[in-house]
Structures are given as C-alpha cells and as structure tokens.
Design a protein around this motif. Structure first.
Motif, mmCIF file in Angstrom:
data_model
loop_
_atom_site.group_PDB
_atom_site.id
_atom_site.type_symbol
_atom_site.label_atom_id
_atom_site.label_comp_id
_atom_site.label_asym_id
_atom_site.label_seq_id
_atom_site.Cartn_x
_atom_site.Cartn_y
_atom_site.Cartn_z
ATOM 1 N N LYS A 52 0.801 -1.218 0.000
ATOM 2 C CA LYS A 52 0.000 0.000 0.000
ATOM 3 C C LYS A 52 0.839 1.278 0.000
ATOM 4 N N THR A 53 2.149 1.111 -0.152
ATOM 5 C CA THR A 53 3.038 2.265 -0.087
ATOM 6 C C THR A 53 3.808 2.426 -1.391
ATOM 7 N N LEU A 54 3.941 3.672 -1.805
ATOM 8 C CA LEU A 54 4.722 3.997 -2.991
ATOM 9 C C LEU A 54 5.874 4.901 -2.565
ATOM 10 N N ASN A 55 7.086 4.485 -2.854
ATOM 11 C CA ASN A 55 8.266 5.294 -2.558
ATOM 12 C C ASN A 55 8.810 5.895 -3.845
ATOM 13 N N TYR A 56 9.073 7.191 -3.801
ATOM 14 C CA TYR A 56 9.500 7.912 -5.000
ATOM 15 C C TYR A 56 10.838 8.594 -4.709
ATOM 16 N N GLY A 57 11.877 8.143 -5.418
ATOM 17 C CA GLY A 57 13.170 8.797 -5.341
ATOM 18 C C GLY A 57 13.325 9.730 -6.531
ATOM 19 N N LEU A 58 13.360 11.040 -6.262
ATOM 20 C CA LEU A 58 13.377 12.051 -7.323
ATOM 21 C C LEU A 58 14.669 12.855 -7.254
ATOM 22 N N LYS A 59 15.366 12.956 -8.381
ATOM 23 C CA LYS A 59 16.589 13.748 -8.466
ATOM 24 C C LYS A 59 16.385 14.822 -9.535
ATOM 25 N N LEU A 60 16.614 16.084 -9.158
ATOM 26 C CA LEU A 60 16.374 17.203 -10.059
ATOM 27 C C LEU A 60 17.578 18.125 -10.105
ATOM 28 N N ASP A 61 17.852 18.667 -11.278
ATOM 29 C CA ASP A 61 18.909 19.659 -11.430
ATOM 30 C C ASP A 61 18.673 20.796 -10.445
ATOM 31 N N LEU A 62 19.632 21.027 -9.548
ATOM 32 C CA LEU A 62 19.440 21.976 -8.452
ATOM 33 C C LEU A 62 19.242 23.407 -8.960
ATOM 34 N N GLU A 63 19.993 23.781 -9.986
ATOM 35 C CA GLU A 63 19.896 25.144 -10.508
ATOM 36 C C GLU A 63 18.533 25.376 -11.159
ATOM 37 N N GLU A 64 18.057 24.395 -11.906
ATOM 38 C CA GLU A 64 16.753 24.536 -12.564
ATOM 39 C C GLU A 64 15.624 24.536 -11.534
ATOM 40 N N LEU A 65 15.792 23.747 -10.480
ATOM 41 C CA LEU A 65 14.793 23.738 -9.403
ATOM 42 C C LEU A 65 14.723 25.113 -8.743
ATOM 43 N N GLY A 66 15.887 25.708 -8.524
ATOM 44 C CA GLY A 66 15.907 27.042 -7.939
ATOM 45 C C GLY A 66 15.223 28.058 -8.831
ATOM 46 N N HIS A 67 15.446 27.937 -10.132
ATOM 47 C CA HIS A 67 14.802 28.863 -11.057
ATOM 48 C C HIS A 67 13.281 28.672 -11.039
ATOM 49 N N ALA A 68 12.810 27.415 -11.009
ATOM 50 C CA ALA A 68 11.370 27.135 -10.997
ATOM 51 C C ALA A 68 10.708 27.677 -9.734
ATOM 52 N N LEU A 69 11.439 27.597 -8.606
ATOM 53 C CA LEU A 69 10.899 28.102 -7.341
ATOM 54 C C LEU A 69 11.170 29.592 -7.157
ATOM 55 N N ASN A 70 11.898 30.178 -8.131
ATOM 56 C CA ASN A 70 12.214 31.606 -8.107
ATOM 57 C C ASN A 70 13.018 32.001 -6.870
ATOM 58 N N LYS A 71 13.991 31.165 -6.544
ATOM 59 C CA LYS A 71 14.862 31.470 -5.406
ATOM 60 C C LYS A 71 16.174 30.703 -5.563
ATOM 61 N N THR A 72 17.182 31.128 -4.822
ATOM 62 C CA THR A 72 18.434 30.384 -4.798
ATOM 63 C C THR A 72 18.227 29.135 -3.963
ATOM 64 N N THR A 73 18.428 27.984 -4.561
ATOM 65 C CA THR A 73 18.155 26.730 -3.863
ATOM 66 C C THR A 73 19.458 26.083 -3.413
ATOM 67 N N ASP A 74 19.602 25.931 -2.115
ATOM 68 C CA ASP A 74 20.749 25.225 -1.569
ATOM 69 C C ASP A 74 20.232 24.226 -0.539
ATOM 70 N N GLU A 75 21.114 23.647 0.222
ATOM 71 C CA GLU A 75 20.703 22.611 1.177
ATOM 72 C C GLU A 75 19.751 23.157 2.228
ATOM 73 N N LYS A 76 19.939 24.434 2.631
ATOM 74 C CA LYS A 76 19.045 25.037 3.617
ATOM 75 C C LYS A 76 17.646 25.209 3.046
ATOM 76 N N GLU A 77 17.578 25.614 1.770
ATOM 77 C CA GLU A 77 16.282 25.819 1.138
ATOM 78 C C GLU A 77 15.526 24.494 1.016
ATOM 79 N N LEU A 78 16.247 23.407 0.789
ATOM 80 C CA LEU A 78 15.603 22.106 0.637
ATOM 81 C C LEU A 78 14.967 21.638 1.938
ATOM 82 N N ILE A 79 15.413 22.194 3.056
ATOM 83 C CA ILE A 79 14.835 21.813 4.340
ATOM 84 C C ILE A 79 13.380 22.277 4.433
ATOM 85 N N ASN A 80 13.049 23.361 3.710
ATOM 86 C CA ASN A 80 11.670 23.865 3.692
ATOM 87 C C ASN A 80 10.807 22.918 2.856
#
Length: 362
Positions: A52-80
C-alpha cells in the motif's frame, strides 16, 4: 577613412566596457544562478510500489529547481519541505487505480551527478490499498522554466518494471491494468465516501425528506433526484456538457437555501418531484466534479461511472432509511417543543446553505 575606423573601434570598446560594467553590477544585485536557465536540464525518477506504499526517489537539477521556485536553492532551502512538497505535488500527478494520491517528503539531500549539483528528494505516498495500475503525469519545469527538460523514469510494481524518458512531448507513464471487479469495488466505495462526506448533498436530501408525506412520495422524490443527477453526471463525465465549478457549487448551496425556506415558512407544503429533478440536475454536475479530479481509464469509463453512481445511490438510501422514519415519528407528536424540531432544523440547514453560497459565489 582610417581615422573613422579608429574612432569606431574606440566607440565599440567603450560600449562593450559599459555593457560589461552593467552586467557586473546586475550580477552583484541579482546573481545569475537564480535566473539562468540550465537548458536541457535532466531529472531521474525511481518509483517503487510495495503493498500500500509507494516510494519515490526524485533527483532534479538543483539550478533549474531554484529557477522554478524563483529562489536560490541550496541545502538550507531544501529543508523547507512545505514549499518544495507543494510544488512537486502540483507538477507530478500520480494516480493509483485512477485516484490521485499526493506525496510527503521524507528527506532531502544534495548530490553531484555529471559534475552538476542535484537535489535528491525522497517522497512517500500512502495509497490505502494495493494498486493494480499506476499512472504518472510528469510536468516538472516543462511549462515553467525549461521546455527541454527530460526525466529518466523507472517504475517497479508487482515484479514488473517499466522505463521511459519523460519529455515535453511525452509526459505520461503507466504500468499495470485494473481488473473489472477491482474497478467496480473502488468506484462504489468512492461514491459512498463522496455522499457521506458531501454535507451539502446530505442536507439537501434531508430537506426533501422534511417535505415528504408518505413512503410513495419519498420514493418519487428520490427517484426524480436520482434520474436527474445521473443524467448530468454522465454528460459531465463524458465532456458533453461542462459548467464552471464555481457556478455549480453556488447553485447547490442555493438549492439547499430554497428548500429549507419552504420547510420553514410552509410546513404543510408537499415537495414536488419536478423540484427534486430540477435541483438534481445541478447536483449531478457537483458529483462529476470529483470524477474530474480522477484519471478515469477510457476502457472502463462506463463501468466507473455506473459504479460511482451506485455508490451514491446506496449512500442516499442509507440516509433516507435512517432519517425518514425519525421524521415520521417526530410528526406524530403534538407537543410544541417537538413540533418545532423540523422548522428549527430547517433554519439551521438554511444558515449552512447561505454561508456556503456566500463562500462559493463571492
């Protein structure tokens, strides 16, 4: 001529030097890494279904993720996790046996892949039952920041494995097939759940019961309501007729207000089947709203629709079976406090309907 050429060269150097100074100044205020597109960004997905469980391992280009979220994305930002989780759930739709499920981020990290930083995100999806079919609709970055984004996806379920590169032109991957019995069982349950959690529909049915005088009368009301909402449910599900959800939900609230007012000011009134039919047409579009949020299998759409409707009817019959005998029992009393139960309850229903109308219409 030589002097003019020398002047042109000097002028060009001055222009280039000025542009360079402007770019450096802008970079000090707004780092290029925030706004730059990576172009041809990549992602990697590993989806593993166990029970009944689905596990999803997702890896995304960090720079593009930051652009999509409109912010500088680093390890601290990922905590949010909240912001990131909402973004992922709105851009990756996973349907387990046609029902949309949402993921919860368990942990995040940063890893280097192909000499580029990647966000590593682990999500868990609670499905509630062992799925027979899984559909993934992937829309990360493609409409937001990088149309050339590609995700290399692998799904493992029931000892089956499927792989696909998800791109702008091909965003969907599915595995498995829902059996006829499982499809019927699932949509009957969805219909039952919808009617028992759709408090506006419940209050409307109870309001109709207040205006019913006999068993035959209540059967005519319920039948009219059922036929009407079945018609519009089918029309909306097959995309033959479409109404804006805001209009539909507001109209449903008004139907509650109208019937409640009749019960308050004319307690001896007899609700007419045509009234139940008319409002049933509106409620049918409301029922269809839930199905529109699901990904119906085109090969079993008719079965899904009928099963969903059966679930709704079973729920309605249970409500009528419990509520109508109690209403008949209350009407036998001549004591004033008891006689005020029905109009008093109608006043409460009216209040709920009015509040819902204001919330939905404005």
């Amino acid at each position: 001529m030589g002097i003019n050429k020398e002047m042109d060269v000097v002028t060009m150097k001055k222009i280039l030097f000025s542009v360079l100074l402007i770019l450096l100044a802008l970079n000090s205020l707004y780092p290029f890494s925030v706004y730059a597109h990576t172009n041809n960004s990549e992602g990697f997905s590993t989806i593993n279904v166990k029970g009944k469980t689905l596990n999803y391992g997702l890896k995304l280009d960090l720079e593009e993720l930051g652009h999509a979220l409109n912010k500088t994305t680093d390890e601290k930002e990922l905590i949010n996790h909240k912001v990131l989780q909402d973004y992922i759930n709105s851009h990756i739709k996973i349907y387990a046996d046609s029902e949309l499920v949402e993921g919860t981020i368990l942990k995040t990290n940063i890893a280097t892949i192909k000499e580029r930083p990647f966000a590593v995100i682990n999500l868990a999806y609670k499905i509630g039952h062992k799925p027979e079919k899984l559909v993934v609709e992937y829309n990360m970055f493609m409409d937001d920041s990088d149309p050339s984004h590609a995700n290399y996806t692998t799904i493992k379920m029931d000892e089956k494995q499927q792989e696909k590169i998800l791109t702008f032109e091909s965003r969907e991957l599915e595995i498995g097939e829902v059996s006829f019995l499982q499809n019927v069982k699932q949509f009957v349950a969805v219909g039952l759940k919808h009617i028992f959690t759709g408090y506006d529909h419940i209050l409307f049915v109870i309001s109709l019961l207040f205006g019913a005088k006999t068993i035959r009368h209540i059967l005519s009301l319920v039948t009219s309501f059922t036929i009407a909402h079945s018609i519009t449910l089918a029309l909306a599900t097959f995309n033959i007729v479409h109404l804006y959800s805001r209009f539909v939900e507001s109209a449903i609230a008004l139907s509650i207000v109208y019937v409640a007012l009749i019960n308050i000011f004319n307690q001896d009134s007899k609700q007419q089947p045509w009234l139940a039919f008319g409002f049933g047409l509106i409620h049918g579009f409301g029922f269809a709203g839930l199905l529109s949020e699901m990904r119906l299998d085109t090969n079993q759409m008719a079965t899904s629709l009928v099963s969903f409707n059966i679930g709704i009817e079973i729920g309605q019959l249970l409500i009528v079976s419990l509520a109508f005998p109690l209403i008949l029992w209350i009407r036998k009393f001549t004591i004033k406090p008891i006689r005020w139960v029905i109009p008093g309850t109608s006043a409460v229903i009216f209040a709920f309907g009015l509040v819902w109308f204001i919330q939905r219409a404005f």
